[in-house]
Design a protein around this motif. Structure first.
Motif, PDB file in Angstrom:
ATOM      1  N   THR A   1       0.825  -1.201   0.000  1.00 13.68           N
ATOM      2  CA  THR A   1       0.000   0.000   0.000  1.00 13.68           C
ATOM      3  C   THR A   1       0.867   1.262   0.000  1.00 13.68           C
TER       4      THR A   1
ATOM      5  N   TYR B   1       2.266   2.716  -3.247  1.00 17.00           N
ATOM      6  CA  TYR B   1       1.348   3.335  -4.213  1.00 17.00           C
ATOM      7  C   TYR B   1       1.235   4.842  -4.017  1.00 17.00           C
ATOM      8  N   TYR B   2       1.379   5.305  -2.787  1.00 19.10           N
ATOM      9  CA  TYR B   2       1.047   6.694  -2.459  1.00 19.10           C
ATOM     10  C   TYR B   2       2.297   7.575  -2.464  1.00 19.10           C
ATOM     11  N   SER B   3       2.227   8.671  -3.247  1.00 18.71           N
ATOM     12  CA  SER B   3       3.455   9.453  -3.427  1.00 18.71           C
ATOM     13  C   SER B   3       3.860  10.211  -2.169  1.00 18.71           C
TER      14      SER B   3
ATOM     15  N   GLU C   1       3.291  17.286  -8.273  1.00 15.62           N
ATOM     16  CA  GLU C   1       2.171  17.530  -9.183  1.00 15.62           C
ATOM     17  C   GLU C   1       1.182  18.473  -8.502  1.00 15.62           C
TER      18      GLU C   1
ATOM     19  N   ALA D   1      -2.303  10.843  -4.464  1.00 14.78           N
ATOM     20  CA  ALA D   1      -2.604   9.998  -5.615  1.00 14.78           C
ATOM     21  C   ALA D   1      -3.779  10.608  -6.363  1.00 14.78           C
TER      22      ALA D   1
ATOM     23  N   GLU E   1      -5.199   9.451  -8.904  1.00 14.46           N
ATOM     24  CA  GLU E   1      -6.121   8.388  -9.283  1.00 14.46           C
ATOM     25  C   GLU E   1      -7.228   8.187  -8.254  1.00 14.46           C
TER      26      GLU E   1
ATOM     27  N   ARG F   1      -4.296  -0.076  -2.263  1.00 14.74           N
ATOM     28  CA  ARG F   1      -3.811   0.731  -3.377  1.00 14.74           C
ATOM     29  C   ARG F   1      -5.014   1.250  -4.151  1.00 14.74           C
ATOM     30  N   GLY F   2      -4.915   2.492  -4.638  1.00 14.21           N
ATOM     31  CA  GLY F   2      -6.055   3.095  -5.327  1.00 14.21           C
ATOM     32  C   GLY F   2      -6.155   2.650  -6.765  1.00 14.21           C
ATOM     33  N   ILE F   3      -6.579   1.419  -6.960  1.00 12.00           N
ATOM     34  CA  ILE F   3      -6.717   0.869  -8.315  1.00 12.00           C
ATOM     35  C   ILE F   3      -8.202   0.852  -8.657  1.00 12.00           C
TER      36      ILE F   3
ATOM     37  N   HIS G   1       2.989  10.033 -14.388  1.00 11.27           N
ATOM     38  CA  HIS G   1       3.292   9.950 -12.959  1.00 11.27           C
ATOM     39  C   HIS G   1       2.115   9.362 -12.182  1.00 11.27           C
TER      40      HIS G   1
ATOM     41  N   CYS H   1      -1.942   4.473 -12.430  1.00 10.99           N
ATOM     42  CA  CYS H   1      -1.768   3.470 -11.369  1.00 10.99           C
ATOM     43  C   CYS H   1      -1.059   2.241 -11.899  1.00 10.99           C
TER      44      CYS H   1
END
Lengths: 159, 430
Positions: free
Chosen positions: A62, A65-67, A122, B171, B173, B188-190, B342, B345
């Motif tokens: 997890t 995934y998160y920047s 971003e 994120a 996404e 995870r943000g899928i 960037h 996902c």
């Protein structure tokens, strides 16, 4: 022994109970832990995994995934310069280069004393007040090189 | 201060510093709509929202009343109201102001949505960068609980509504509704495969309504003043007013609340004070995912869903980015695609590989390494992403790219003739 302060410990305990399913608390717990520790240390990751009854692998999956979640240290003041379109049109790239130069971070991302670090980010939602940057969670908007110098000098003084 | 051309509805309390406290909110008609809604039939609330023709303010523009009506009220599962406060579409900075200056309007709108769909729990998913807003919202939520505007037995009735904030962690996404739900479940943000849509299978597999901040903050005004009233502020098919975030090359960038159908020309010239640093070249009409308009299109269009759609673009999130004629569109395309590369996902191959390849090629092209065949190949690659991904991020990357290659092809040709970038040389010291 918890790796977190008593206040954070209590907050994380509350969070873990706050949702219909425990795992929902994962991302907030990680971010609040990172706020206190500066980054997600292996010990912090292990403890959060245990608290939620998840494997470390699931937690790391997890995190990756998160920047905003990071598994390496940054400076005490993390300077995040936006260069997305609205900022680009009003000098965001030049602002990033200027900050890098001013902080001596042309070839690296963290100052040797650990006070400052820099990251190109971003869109931070400051489009109508571009160009903009965030230092940790604080917004600084409508910047030009001179105003950016003032902002950085204030943090330097606080350090 | 309001611009004279604005009609302030969701922004009506932006200049009132007391509105972020319950006392100040109550003094300015706050919670009158909830008191009214508590006496209404849930179906009547949905009807009122349908009458208003309110369409989602997050980007997709889906009719809000219709979305609410999809919730199976008879389902034995718990139902949820989720506010999408993950505002991260480049060019968009409006939800931030609502949460900062008028947080209770969001709380009130969510409670009304809860009554309408039979939900007793809500979550506000706020992007991680907006930490100061989470602090503001948490304070507002605590005050609302103390006064019986949240929690068990709302204002002494048999309705319950619990609400809490939830932080994201960086994120884009997660602004996509099914990815947001995954993220809210701690993963995870899928994005998920749809159908099923969140209305039937959303958070924890339960019926869920997900609405943008501005959408939900519009609801109390609609319930209090009536759907008809809101509808008449704008155009028949897209009722009301909308926050527009003006940015880029204008003299007066800012967030302005305008009736739907407001002319883009007046926005740029009268409100924005005209184009800064040159003549108008292009406008991003609704956040960076929307196809760009050239100057002629932009100056002739009105800001409503259908008018912008007629030009093959979208009103989107309300992020209007003005671009002057000293801007290199190849570089602009490169910056847009950098963002989507960037934020992809990585789940769907066309998006993951396509955005990566486009960024590499645009970078090489802009630096002077372009080949004439690149232009058509970039166009083809972008076309090949369209419609081939689980969520709209792939389309969001492809559409602006396609529009730039179509409308400013000459600039690509100029890069082949005058390597590396003829525009940067010409305007470097402008």
């Amino acid at each position: 022994m918890s790796v977190f302060s008593p206040t954070l410990d209590a907050k994380l305990t509350r969070l873990a109970e706050a949702y219909p399913q425990r795992r929902s608390a994962l991302v907030p717990m990680l971010l609040y832990a990172q706020d206190e520790l500066g980054w997600l240390t292996p010990e912090a990751i292990r403890e959060i995994a245990e608290r939620l009854g998840e494997t470390e692998l699931a937690v790391r999956e997890t995190i990756s995934y998160y920047s905003m979640l990071r598994t390496h240290p940054v400076g005490r003041y993390h300077v995040q310069v936006c260069t997305n379109i609205s900022c680009l049109l009003r000098g965001g790239e030049e602002l990033l280069q200027h900050c890098r130069k001013r902080l001596g971070l042309e070839q690296r991302d963290v100052t040797p004393d650990g006070v400052f670090s820099i990251e190109e980010v971003e869109c931070i939602g400051a489009c109508s007040w571009a160009p903009a940057l965030q230092v940790n969670y604080d917004f600084h908007q409508n910047l030009d090189p001179a105003r950016a110098d003032q902002v950085l000098a204030e943090y330097r003084q606080k350090a | 201060m309001a611009h004279p051309l604005e009609i302030r509805v969701v922004s009506k309390r932006f200049d009132d510093p007391s509105a972020a406290t319950l006392k100040g909110y109550l003094a300015s008609d706050g919670y009158k709509a909830l008191e009214k809604a508590l006496k209404m039939k849930p179906e009547a609330i949905i009807e009122e929202v349908k009458t208003s023709a309110l369409r989602g303010r997050g980007g997709a523009g889906f009719p809000t009343g219709l979305k609410w009506s999809f919730i199976p009220r008879q389902s034995p599962k718990p139902k949820y109201v989720v506010c999408n406060a993950d505002e991260s579409e480049p060019g968009t900075c409006k939800d931030r102001l609502i949460m900062q200056f008028d947080p209770f309007s969001l709380l009130e709108g969510m409670a009304i949505a809860g009554i309408a769909i039979g939900a007793e729990r809500g979550f506000i998913y706020v992007r991680g960068e907006y930490r100061y807003l989470i602090d503001i919202l948490d304070r507002a939520i605590a005050e609302a609980y103390d006064a019986g505007y949240l929690g068990k037995k709302l204002r002494g009735t048999n309705f319950h509504f619990d609400l809490m904030t939830h932080t994201g962690a960086g994120a884009y996404e997660c602004g996509e509704e099914s990815a947001l739900l995954e993220s809210l479940e701690g993963k995870r943000g899928i994005p998920r495969i749809k159908p099923p849509f969140p209305a039937t299978s959303g958070l924890y597999g339960c019926p869920t309504v997900i609405n943008n901040v501005e959408t939900l903050a519009s609801v109390p005004h609609i319930i209090l003043n009536g759907g008809e009233w809101f509808l008449k502020l704008g155009l028949p098919k897209a009722g009301g007013v909308k926050l527009t975030c003006l940015s880029g090359h204008v003299h007066n960038p800012g967030v302005y609340e305008l009736p739907l159908g407001f002319p883009m020309r007046r926005l740029i010239e009268e409100i924005g004070g005209g184009v800064q640093g040159g003549a108008l070249k292009a406008v991003v009409p609704g956040g960076s995912s929307t196809p760009l308009l050239n100057a002629e299109e932009a100056l002739g269009v009105n800001l409503d869903f259908d008018s912008v759609a007629k030009l093959g673009s979208f009103l989107g999130s309300g992020g209007v980015v003005v671009v002057n004629d000293r801007t290199c569109m190849v570089k602009f395309a490169k910056r847009i695609i950098h963002f989507y590369r960037h934020e992809s996902c990585g789940w769907c191959v066309p998006c993951r590989e396509g955005t990566n390849w486009l960024e590499l090629t645009l970078t090489r092209f802009h630096l002077g390494g372009g080949r004439s065949e690149d232009i058509d190949v970039m166009f083809d690659v972008a076309q090949s992403i369209l419609g081939r991904t689980l969520c709209a991020l792939g389309d969001a990357a492809a559409m602006p790219t396609i529009s730039i290659i179509q409308k400013w092809r000459q600039e690509f040709e100029d890069h082949l003739a005058g390597r590396p970038c003829p525009y940067e040389r010409e305007f470097a010291h402008a």
